[in-house]
Design an enzyme around this catalytic site. Structure first.
Site, mmCIF file in Angstrom:
data_model
loop_
_atom_site.group_PDB
_atom_site.id
_atom_site.type_symbol
_atom_site.label_atom_id
_atom_site.label_comp_id
_atom_site.label_asym_id
_atom_site.label_seq_id
_atom_site.Cartn_x
_atom_site.Cartn_y
_atom_site.Cartn_z
ATOM 1 N N HIS A 221 -8.820 -11.567 35.354
ATOM 2 C CA HIS A 221 -8.843 -10.099 35.221
ATOM 3 C C HIS A 221 -9.604 -9.652 33.978
ATOM 4 O O HIS A 221 -9.310 -8.601 33.420
ATOM 5 C CB HIS A 221 -7.403 -9.574 35.195
ATOM 6 C CG HIS A 221 -6.636 -9.906 36.426
ATOM 7 N ND1 HIS A 221 -6.877 -9.320 37.647
ATOM 8 C CD2 HIS A 221 -5.670 -10.832 36.642
ATOM 9 C CE1 HIS A 221 -6.065 -9.838 38.560
ATOM 10 N NE2 HIS A 221 -5.326 -10.754 37.981
ATOM 11 N N GLU B 124 -4.966 -17.234 11.662
ATOM 12 C CA GLU B 124 -4.455 -16.810 10.342
ATOM 13 C C GLU B 124 -4.724 -17.846 9.260
ATOM 14 O O GLU B 124 -4.703 -17.509 8.077
ATOM 15 C CB GLU B 124 -2.977 -16.463 10.396
ATOM 16 C CG GLU B 124 -2.024 -17.599 10.633
ATOM 17 C CD GLU B 124 -0.569 -17.134 10.537
ATOM 18 O OE1 GLU B 124 -0.265 -16.186 9.796
ATOM 19 O OE2 GLU B 124 0.267 -17.730 11.225
ATOM 20 N N CYS C 42 3.835 -8.578 -2.975
ATOM 21 C CA CYS C 42 3.932 -8.737 -4.431
ATOM 22 C C CYS C 42 5.195 -9.507 -4.812
ATOM 23 O O CYS C 42 6.162 -9.550 -4.082
ATOM 24 C CB CYS C 42 4.006 -7.370 -5.102
ATOM 25 S SG CYS C 42 2.681 -6.282 -4.611
ATOM 26 N N LYS D 131 3.588 -13.750 2.872
ATOM 27 C CA LYS D 131 4.639 -14.460 3.597
ATOM 28 C C LYS D 131 5.704 -13.486 4.085
ATOM 29 O O LYS D 131 6.277 -13.664 5.135
ATOM 30 C CB LYS D 131 5.303 -15.501 2.686
ATOM 31 C CG LYS D 131 6.374 -16.338 3.362
ATOM 32 C CD LYS D 131 5.826 -17.143 4.514
ATOM 33 C CE LYS D 131 6.880 -17.965 5.212
ATOM 34 N NZ LYS D 131 6.385 -18.627 6.423
ATOM 35 N N ARG E 125 4.271 -15.858 -1.302
ATOM 36 C CA ARG E 125 4.340 -14.505 -0.727
ATOM 37 C C ARG E 125 2.952 -13.910 -0.536
ATOM 38 O O ARG E 125 2.801 -12.899 0.145
ATOM 39 C CB ARG E 125 5.180 -13.583 -1.618
ATOM 40 C CG ARG E 125 6.611 -14.070 -1.846
ATOM 41 C CD ARG E 125 7.238 -13.372 -3.031
ATOM 42 N NE ARG E 125 7.456 -11.981 -2.794
ATOM 43 C CZ ARG E 125 8.571 -11.467 -2.265
ATOM 44 N NH1 ARG E 125 9.532 -12.277 -1.901
ATOM 45 N NH2 ARG E 125 8.710 -10.185 -2.080
ATOM 46 N N ASN F 248 6.672 -3.619 -6.525
ATOM 47 C CA ASN F 248 6.387 -4.153 -5.187
ATOM 48 C C ASN F 248 6.743 -3.038 -4.205
ATOM 49 O O ASN F 248 7.836 -2.491 -4.265
ATOM 50 C CB ASN F 248 7.258 -5.396 -4.918
ATOM 51 C CG ASN F 248 6.997 -5.974 -3.533
ATOM 52 O OD1 ASN F 248 6.055 -5.562 -2.858
ATOM 53 N ND2 ASN F 248 7.827 -6.917 -3.116
ATOM 54 N N GLY F 249 5.810 -2.662 -3.348
ATOM 55 C CA GLY F 249 6.084 -1.608 -2.359
ATOM 56 C C GLY F 249 4.996 -0.554 -2.395
ATOM 57 O O GLY F 249 3.876 -0.808 -2.855
ATOM 58 N N GLU G 195 0.985 -17.745 20.167
ATOM 59 C CA GLU G 195 1.352 -18.316 18.866
ATOM 60 C C GLU G 195 0.266 -19.289 18.406
ATOM 61 O O GLU G 195 -0.108 -19.311 17.233
ATOM 62 C CB GLU G 195 2.713 -18.988 18.961
ATOM 63 C CG GLU G 195 3.116 -19.870 17.801
ATOM 64 C CD GLU G 195 3.189 -19.159 16.448
ATOM 65 O OE1 GLU G 195 3.064 -17.906 16.417
ATOM 66 O OE2 GLU G 195 3.315 -19.840 15.419
ATOM 67 N N TRP H 213 -0.195 -7.985 -4.385
ATOM 68 C CA TRP H 213 -0.872 -8.023 -3.080
ATOM 69 C C TRP H 213 -1.367 -6.595 -2.876
ATOM 70 O O TRP H 213 -0.570 -5.678 -2.654
ATOM 71 C CB TRP H 213 0.113 -8.444 -1.988
ATOM 72 C CG TRP H 213 -0.486 -8.659 -0.647
ATOM 73 C CD1 TRP H 213 -1.234 -9.729 -0.237
ATOM 74 C CD2 TRP H 213 -0.403 -7.787 0.484
ATOM 75 N NE1 TRP H 213 -1.595 -9.589 1.084
ATOM 76 C CE2 TRP H 213 -1.113 -8.398 1.554
ATOM 77 C CE3 TRP H 213 0.204 -6.561 0.725
ATOM 78 C CZ2 TRP H 213 -1.228 -7.838 2.819
ATOM 79 C CZ3 TRP H 213 0.098 -5.992 1.981
ATOM 80 C CH2 TRP H 213 -0.611 -6.610 3.005
ATOM 81 N N LYS I 254 -1.683 -18.888 14.918
ATOM 82 C CA LYS I 254 -1.757 -19.962 13.916
ATOM 83 C C LYS I 254 -3.203 -20.240 13.549
ATOM 84 O O LYS I 254 -3.561 -20.329 12.377
ATOM 85 C CB LYS I 254 -1.110 -21.238 14.465
ATOM 86 C CG LYS I 254 0.385 -21.236 14.524
ATOM 87 C CD LYS I 254 1.080 -21.545 13.211
ATOM 88 C CE LYS I 254 1.512 -20.361 12.422
ATOM 89 N NZ LYS I 254 2.233 -19.294 12.993
HETATM 90 C C1 AGP Z 1 3.408 -16.133 11.007
HETATM 91 O O1 AGP Z 1 2.657 -17.330 10.909
HETATM 92 C C2 AGP Z 1 2.886 -15.049 10.110
HETATM 93 N N1 AGP Z 1 2.864 -15.461 8.775
HETATM 94 C C3 AGP Z 1 3.534 -13.709 10.338
HETATM 95 O O2 AGP Z 1 3.131 -13.287 11.613
HETATM 96 C C4 AGP Z 1 5.079 -13.650 10.300
HETATM 97 O O3 AGP Z 1 5.617 -14.345 11.402
HETATM 98 C C5 AGP Z 1 5.503 -12.183 10.386
HETATM 99 O O4 AGP Z 1 4.982 -11.505 9.266
HETATM 100 C C6 AGP Z 1 7.025 -11.993 10.438
HETATM 101 O O5 AGP Z 1 7.604 -12.463 9.245
HETATM 102 P P1 AGP Z 1 9.220 -12.641 9.202
HETATM 103 O O6 AGP Z 1 9.550 -13.706 10.217
HETATM 104 O O7 AGP Z 1 9.524 -13.040 7.795
HETATM 105 O O8 AGP Z 1 9.818 -11.313 9.575
#
Ligand code: AGP
Length: 608
Positions: A503, A487, A2, A603, A27, A98-99, A480, A74, A484
């Site tokens: 395996h 997501e 949020c 974010k 965010r 937010n929270g 990674e 959110w 990418k």
């Molecule tokens: C990465 O592409 C994602 N958006 C997510 O995994 C992110 O890396 C993770 O939430 C950690 O965020 P931060 O680096 O702000 O702690």
């Protein structure tokens, strides 16, 4: 996560509030709303979905008033509907949050039994209902605010309007960040300095337990016991960065192409390019003395940490204990108080990572933060801060922050090797020279591989599943790459150690699931070729990402081969990140997903 903004203004606020929310869109959110006070009455507009929907409502029914609060939600409790969107109103009180209010069910039951009528499924509404009930009992606004904060538990950043006071916003913070912006005859409130950048760069960050009474020309900040406290007023750098896409279609595309530039900023902070030496790490973390290193982070930051583990262990002979932050503190790892711990976080606000940091702090470890946001909570609670200097990263999918995290971790691992006497001067100079070459190499790669990547992306876009393989530091990079792709394109993808293929995952191999193999011509190359042969023998389609030496050594018939320049092992993860990022980006663009704000993602995940 949020986003919260508020303005105690001297001119109409509703448009400025929505503009500030736009700077928080990165965010992640799924509904939005704004509330103002006009002629002694609270008014609000809320809408599901993106801010354009809220703007439409405001065009139909404008909101007047020179004081207001606004919010992008959110969803945590309750569907992302207009009814559950903030601000929540109850008897002359408006709240945005937010929270997570962790004891909301207990409070809701108590309030309902006293006659409160709830309109929503949200946890936030209990805050508005509590404040309204305390006001009905005759409490003043400050007293009611303080009493409410004594009752709620959990993570919150709150902004509150009382209908009978059009000159004050009340705010509180416990977990998710909240910043006060100092203007000329106006005061501002926001989840971060980026939201406030158009209004002011003079920022005061609330700390956990703080609550504030914000007027047009004054701010009073109290601690959880109601004692008046002062918090530093600092100049934020957020305003210095142009937060726009330039001539790119998405922030993610812009940030991928910014990497040569920002990597040089990051390296410049840790490397002496004249002597080809890394700058020694001074201060509370003494790599020469620590018996071991703990690393904890989430998502992409965790995968950067995993690559860092390989480097600290290989070049500094320093044992590293690493885990994702949501697991780290529950494993009861036998941590030595003589050890140090590194927490990697682009936002510096990730709740799981912050909780792991506090766990290590309780166990006496020295805390280092590898962060992109120096004004963040994780940075503030660390003994040493290692900034990555990537500039604001707006795209939810992390790209430039990842490679800058790697650049910093590589510099720290080399510094640790020097401090521990496990890395000779010549070896250090050779590695630093390779690091210094990175910006130029990155530019060369970004300018050369785009056409092939776009062609390949059309193939990937047709797939339901993709497997990424790698060995050594290419194994975390394979994970990674999978992260990418999944997501932002929503295609299922997995990253696996290439040696693990036989395996289990080899059972998945068929012509429908492309296998992306990340294989620089390093000491693992020949073994990875064997893995590729295992895939090819079963009709699997291979996309090989290698370098010129690797391409020359490969006779295998691959679906496609992306050829990068020959690079030293220490820079391979950063250089090989580029095709991995671009593959995900172009596949998502081709599929038409919301690249910068993928569904369900935030974010900065400020809830556990
Ligand atoms: C990465 O592409 C994602 N958006 C997510 O995994 C992110 O890396 C993770 O939430 C950690 O965020 P931060 O680096 O702000 O702690």
């Amino acid at each position: 996560m949020c986003g919260i903004v508020g303005i105690v203004g001297s001119q109409p606020v509703s448009e400025r509030l929505v503009d500030a929310l736009k700077r928080l869109e990165y965010r992640g959110y799924d509904s939005a709303g704004v509330a103002t006070i006009k002629d002694g009455e609270l008014h609000r507009r809320r809408a599901e979905g993106k801010l354009v929907n809220l703007e439409g409502k405001l065009r139909e029914e404008p909101l007047a008033g020179t004081i207001g609060i606004a919010h992008t939600r959110w969803a945590t409790h309750g569907a992302p509907t207009e009814r559950n969107a903030h601000p929540h109103f109850t008897d002359g009180v408006a709240v945005v949050h937010n929270g997570i209010i962790e004891n909301f069910a207990e409070l809701k039951a108590e309030l309902a039994s006293a006659g409160a009528e709830f309109q929503t499924e949200t946890d936030t509404e209990v805050v508005a209902q509590l404040l309204a009930s305390f006001r009905r009992e005759g409490m003043g606004r400050r007293e009611a605010m303080h009493a409410m904060l004594k009752r709620v538990s959990g993570a919150y950043a709150l902004a509150v309007l009382f209908e009978d006071d059009p000159s004050t916003i009340m705010a509180a913070r416990n977990g998710p960040p909240l910043a006060i912006g100092h203007g000329e005859g106006e005061m501002f409130l926001g989840s971060d300095a980026i939201a406030l950048a158009p209004f002011t760069n003079e920022i005061t960050y609330l700390v956990d337990g703080d609550w504030a009474v914000i007027g047009r020309a004054s701010v009073h900040i109290f601690d959880i016991d109601g004692n008046l406290v002062t918090r530093p007023r600092q100049i934020s750098m957020a305003a210095a960065y142009m937060i726009d896409k330039g001539n790119h279609r998405h922030f993610m595309e812009k940030e991928i192409h910014e990497q040569p530039e920002v990597i040089s900023h990051a390296l410049g902070h840790y490397v002496n390019f004249i002597e080809n030496r890394v700058l020694p790490v001074s201060g509370v973390i003494d790599f020469a003395k620590v018996p071991s290193l703990a690393i904890s982070a989430c998502g992409t930051a965790y995968l950067a940490g995993l690559i860092g583990k390989y480097w600290f262990e290989r070049y500094a002979r320093l044992p590293v204990e690493i885990d994702v932050a949501s697991e780290f503190r529950y494993r009861e790892i036998p941590l030595s108080p003589q050890s140090a711990a590194l927490f990697i976080s682009q936002s510096g606000e990730t709740a799981d990572t912050l909780a792991s940091l506090r766990y290590c702090k309780e166990h006496g470890l020295k805390i280092g933060a590898v962060v992109n946001t120096r004004e963040s909570t994780i940075a503030r609670e660390s003994d040493a801060v290692f900034p990555i200097l990537a500039g604001p990263e707006i795209g939810v999918a992390s790209t430039k922050a990842f490679t800058c995290q790697l650049a910093v971790l590589a510099s720290l691992a080399i510094a640790a090797g020097r401090a521990r006497g496990t890395l000779g001067e010549e070896e250090e100079q050779a590695m630093v020279k390779s690091l210094a070459e990175m910006p130029r190499l990155m530019s060369r790669v970004l300018n050369s591989i785009q056409p092939k990547i776009e062609f390949l992306s059309r193939e990937l876009a047709k797939c339901r599943d993709v497997l990424y393989l790698g060995r050594g530091t290419s194994f975390p990079l394979a994970m990674e790459g999978a992260l990418k792709l999944k997501e932002i394109s929503y295609i299922h993808a997995e990253g696996y150690a290439a040696g693990e293929l036989k395996h289990g995952p080899i059972a998945l191999i068929d012509e429908n699931m492309p296998v992306i193999v990340i294989a620089p011509h390093d000491r693992f190359f020949d073994k990875t070729v064997s893995n590729m042969q295992e895939v090819a023998a079963r009709g699997g389609r291979i996309i090989l990402i290698t370098d010129e030496k690797g391409a020359a050594a490969t006779t295998l018939d691959t679906m496609h081969t992306i050829v990068l320049p020959n690079v030293d092992e220490i820079v391979a993860p950063m250089i090989f990140s580029l095709p991995v990022q671009l593959l995900a980006y172009h596949t998502a663009v081709f599929m038409g997903t919301d690249v910068d704000q993928p569904r369900n993602l935030a974010k900065s995940v400020t809830v556990e």
